[in-house]
Design an enzyme around this catalytic site. Structure first.
Site, PDB file in Angstrom:
ATOM      1  N   LYS A   1     130.340  67.955  19.342  1.00  0.00           N
ATOM      2  CA  LYS A   1     128.964  67.996  19.850  1.00  0.00           C
ATOM      3  C   LYS A   1     128.208  69.278  19.467  1.00  0.00           C
ATOM      4  O   LYS A   1     126.983  69.259  19.339  1.00  0.00           O
ATOM      5  CB  LYS A   1     128.955  67.811  21.369  1.00  0.00           C
TER       6      LYS A   1
ATOM      7  N   GLY B   1     132.149  72.911  33.305  1.00  0.00           N
ATOM      8  CA  GLY B   1     132.658  72.604  31.971  1.00  0.00           C
ATOM      9  C   GLY B   1     131.531  72.105  31.072  1.00  0.00           C
ATOM     10  O   GLY B   1     130.353  72.366  31.321  1.00  0.00           O
TER      11      GLY B   1
ATOM     12  N   ASN C   1     132.597  76.693  40.921  1.00  0.00           N
ATOM     13  CA  ASN C   1     133.679  76.397  39.971  1.00  0.00           C
ATOM     14  C   ASN C   1     134.931  77.201  40.295  1.00  0.00           C
ATOM     15  O   ASN C   1     134.859  78.294  40.856  1.00  0.00           O
ATOM     16  CB  ASN C   1     133.221  76.703  38.539  1.00  0.00           C
TER      17      ASN C   1
HETATM   18  P1  NAP Z   1     135.606  70.014  31.047  1.00  0.00           P
HETATM   19  O1  NAP Z   1     134.714  70.639  30.043  1.00  0.00           O
HETATM   20  O2  NAP Z   1     137.053  69.951  30.793  1.00  0.00           O
HETATM   21  O3  NAP Z   1     135.373  70.793  32.446  1.00  0.00           O
HETATM   22  C1  NAP Z   1     136.128  70.468  33.575  1.00  0.00           C
HETATM   23  C2  NAP Z   1     135.605  71.256  34.781  1.00  0.00           C
HETATM   24  O4  NAP Z   1     136.334  70.821  35.930  1.00  0.00           O
HETATM   25  C3  NAP Z   1     135.819  72.756  34.684  1.00  0.00           C
HETATM   26  O5  NAP Z   1     134.783  73.402  35.327  1.00  0.00           O
HETATM   27  C4  NAP Z   1     137.139  72.954  35.423  1.00  0.00           C
HETATM   28  O6  NAP Z   1     137.243  74.213  36.069  1.00  0.00           O
HETATM   29  C5  NAP Z   1     137.031  71.911  36.508  1.00  0.00           C
HETATM   30  N1  NAP Z   1     138.372  71.493  36.933  1.00  0.00           N
HETATM   31  C6  NAP Z   1     139.314  70.857  36.182  1.00  0.00           C
HETATM   32  N2  NAP Z   1     140.426  70.634  36.912  1.00  0.00           N
HETATM   33  C7  NAP Z   1     140.192  71.158  38.140  1.00  0.00           C
HETATM   34  C8  NAP Z   1     140.955  71.258  39.332  1.00  0.00           C
HETATM   35  N3  NAP Z   1     142.215  70.783  39.417  1.00  0.00           N
HETATM   36  N4  NAP Z   1     140.398  71.854  40.408  1.00  0.00           N
HETATM   37  C9  NAP Z   1     139.156  72.345  40.347  1.00  0.00           C
HETATM   38  N5  NAP Z   1     138.361  72.305  39.252  1.00  0.00           N
HETATM   39  C10 NAP Z   1     138.887  71.699  38.155  1.00  0.00           C
HETATM   40  O7  NAP Z   1     135.155  68.528  31.370  1.00  0.00           O
HETATM   41  P2  NAP Z   1     133.717  67.860  31.195  1.00  0.00           P
HETATM   42  O8  NAP Z   1     133.593  67.306  29.837  1.00  0.00           O
HETATM   43  O9  NAP Z   1     132.694  68.824  31.676  1.00  0.00           O
HETATM   44  O10 NAP Z   1     133.844  66.602  32.183  1.00  0.00           O
HETATM   45  C11 NAP Z   1     133.935  66.787  33.578  1.00  0.00           C
HETATM   46  C12 NAP Z   1     133.908  65.441  34.299  1.00  0.00           C
HETATM   47  O11 NAP Z   1     132.701  64.762  34.044  1.00  0.00           O
HETATM   48  C13 NAP Z   1     135.030  64.480  33.903  1.00  0.00           C
HETATM   49  O12 NAP Z   1     135.535  63.885  35.056  1.00  0.00           O
HETATM   50  C14 NAP Z   1     134.357  63.424  33.064  1.00  0.00           C
HETATM   51  O13 NAP Z   1     134.931  62.143  33.251  1.00  0.00           O
HETATM   52  C15 NAP Z   1     132.954  63.421  33.656  1.00  0.00           C
HETATM   53  N6  NAP Z   1     131.954  63.013  32.642  1.00  0.00           N
HETATM   54  C16 NAP Z   1     131.251  61.862  32.862  1.00  0.00           C
HETATM   55  C17 NAP Z   1     130.315  61.449  31.933  1.00  0.00           C
HETATM   56  C18 NAP Z   1     129.553  60.177  32.167  1.00  0.00           C
HETATM   57  O14 NAP Z   1     128.862  59.695  31.250  1.00  0.00           O
HETATM   58  N7  NAP Z   1     129.588  59.619  33.341  1.00  0.00           N
HETATM   59  C19 NAP Z   1     130.073  62.202  30.787  1.00  0.00           C
HETATM   60  C20 NAP Z   1     130.818  63.366  30.598  1.00  0.00           C
HETATM   61  C21 NAP Z   1     131.757  63.769  31.546  1.00  0.00           C
HETATM   62  P3  NAP Z   1     137.757  75.544  35.306  1.00  0.00           P
HETATM   63  O15 NAP Z   1     136.542  76.096  34.593  1.00  0.00           O
HETATM   64  O16 NAP Z   1     138.259  76.398  36.386  1.00  0.00           O
HETATM   65  O17 NAP Z   1     138.842  75.095  34.351  1.00  0.00           O
END
Ligand code: NAP
Length: 288
Positions: free
Chosen positions: A68, A130, A152
């Site tokens: 991206k 994230g 976060n």
């Molecule tokens: P990402 O870049 O991997 O970021 C994940 C975030 O969640 C980080 O802030 C991380 O915190 C936090 N996290 C992960 N595990 C955790 C835990 N056990 N406890 C507390 N915080 C935790 O992921 P992303 O791409 O942003 O996606 C995040 C979510 O959005 C996913 O569930 C994804 O399915 C959803 N999403 C949905 C759509 C849609 O179209 N509906 C699109 C994109 C994403 P740290 O910074 O501390 O690691």
């Protein structure tokens, strides 16, 4: 005779991508002759992919991890929001030139609007910092929210988002560590609460342990979980039990795809019709 519309979604991994399902419903619905491929392109592989598609007549592609941001130097044109987000999920190929867009932010907002929620003047609380939140925090600022609070686990990531949002929009973002005390405090006076962490997602071992913060929300608040698998997370189930309005991630997923199709096809689509068709298809699939 119209020529075949050739579209791709690229990423790594790509097998799990739901993109074809969304786009095929639209392309079939319009009666078009098309192909929509999933193409595995590893990090560093964009140059080869772009050379291939120029020869292959591809007229557009969607992008997911890890491309991206990496695609940006290759674009001939970048849309204002995609530039602001520093993230592109849709590329239109026209006369050999690459036009980049990002439909994630608009998709997220549009899904909430379907439930009658606008972000303007609202107190918005976001869990996570994230990739998705870095885009959404900017979009929520552009929508002129009254306040944005990002909680976060790793505070430095939230700080990075706050700095970026302030630099690009002049909007201040409050940041807090993601713990029970702060979740409770942030829920007071919150109008829209977004979960942008994978807590509660299928295949992820971790989930919210303490959902007390939900009882601090006003009865009019929206609890918006970006997760779509499962359709109803523990967070949404508990929020519903308290009588709160809830929204899962399907709407965002579907709208970002429909908005991309409008770009690929250069036409406006009947979103109500296609969103309904896609939702029906998803409901009938056991393993979406
Ligand atoms: P990402 O870049 O991997 O970021 C994940 C975030 O969640 C980080 O802030 C991380 O915190 C936090 N996290 C992960 N595990 C955790 C835990 N056990 N406890 C507390 N915080 C935790 O992921 P992303 O791409 O942003 O996606 C995040 C979510 O959005 C996913 O569930 C994804 O399915 C959803 N999403 C949905 C759509 C849609 O179209 N509906 C699109 C994109 C994403 P740290 O910074 O501390 O690691």
């Amino acid at each position: 005779m119209t020529s075949r519309i050739k579209l791709d979604v690229i990423g790594d991994p790509i097998d799990h991508s739901k993109s074809p399902l969304i786009h095929e419903i639209v392309l079939d619905g319009l009666g078009l002759d098309y192909q929509y491929r999933k193409v595995q392109v590893a990090k560093g592989g964009l140059e080869d992919y772009l050379a291939d598609i120029q020869a292959g007549g591809i007229c557009g592609f969607n992008l997911t991890m890890p491309h991206k941001v990496d695609i940006i130097p290759y674009l001939d044109f970048i849309d204002e929001e995609a530039q602001l987000f520093n993230s592109v999920n849709t590329v239109r190929v026209k006369s050999g030139q690459l036009y980049g867009y990002n439909t994630d932010g608009r998709g997220c907002i549009r899904a909430a609007e379907d439930l009658g929620y606008s972000f303007q003047g609202k107190n918005v609380v976001i869990f996570g910092a994230g990739g998705v939140v870095s885009t959404l925090a900017l979009k929520v600022a552009l929508e002129k929210a009254a306040s944005i609070t990002v909680l976060n686990r790793t505070l430095s990531s939230a700080q990075g988002i706050a700095d970026n949002v302030f630099k690009k929009t002049g909007t201040k973002v409050r940041i807090l560590p993601l713990d029970n005390e702060n979740m409770n405090a942030a829920a007071e006076a919150c109008d829209i609460l977004i979960n942008g962490t994978p807590l509660g997602m299928e295949g992820i071992d971790h989930n919210f342990e303490d959902l007390t913060f939900l009882s601090r929300l006003s009865g009019k608040a929206l609890v918006y979980d970006l997760i779509y698998n499962p359709e109803e997370t523990k967070l949404l189930r508990a929020a519903k039990k308290l009588g709160l309005n809830t929204l899962n991630g399907y709407g965002m997923l579907i709208y970002q795809g429909l908005l991309a199709d409008e770009i690929f096809l250069d036409r406006t689509l009947d979103f109500t019709l296609y969103k309904g068709k896609i939702e029906n298809k998803i409901k009938n699939l056991k393993n979406f």
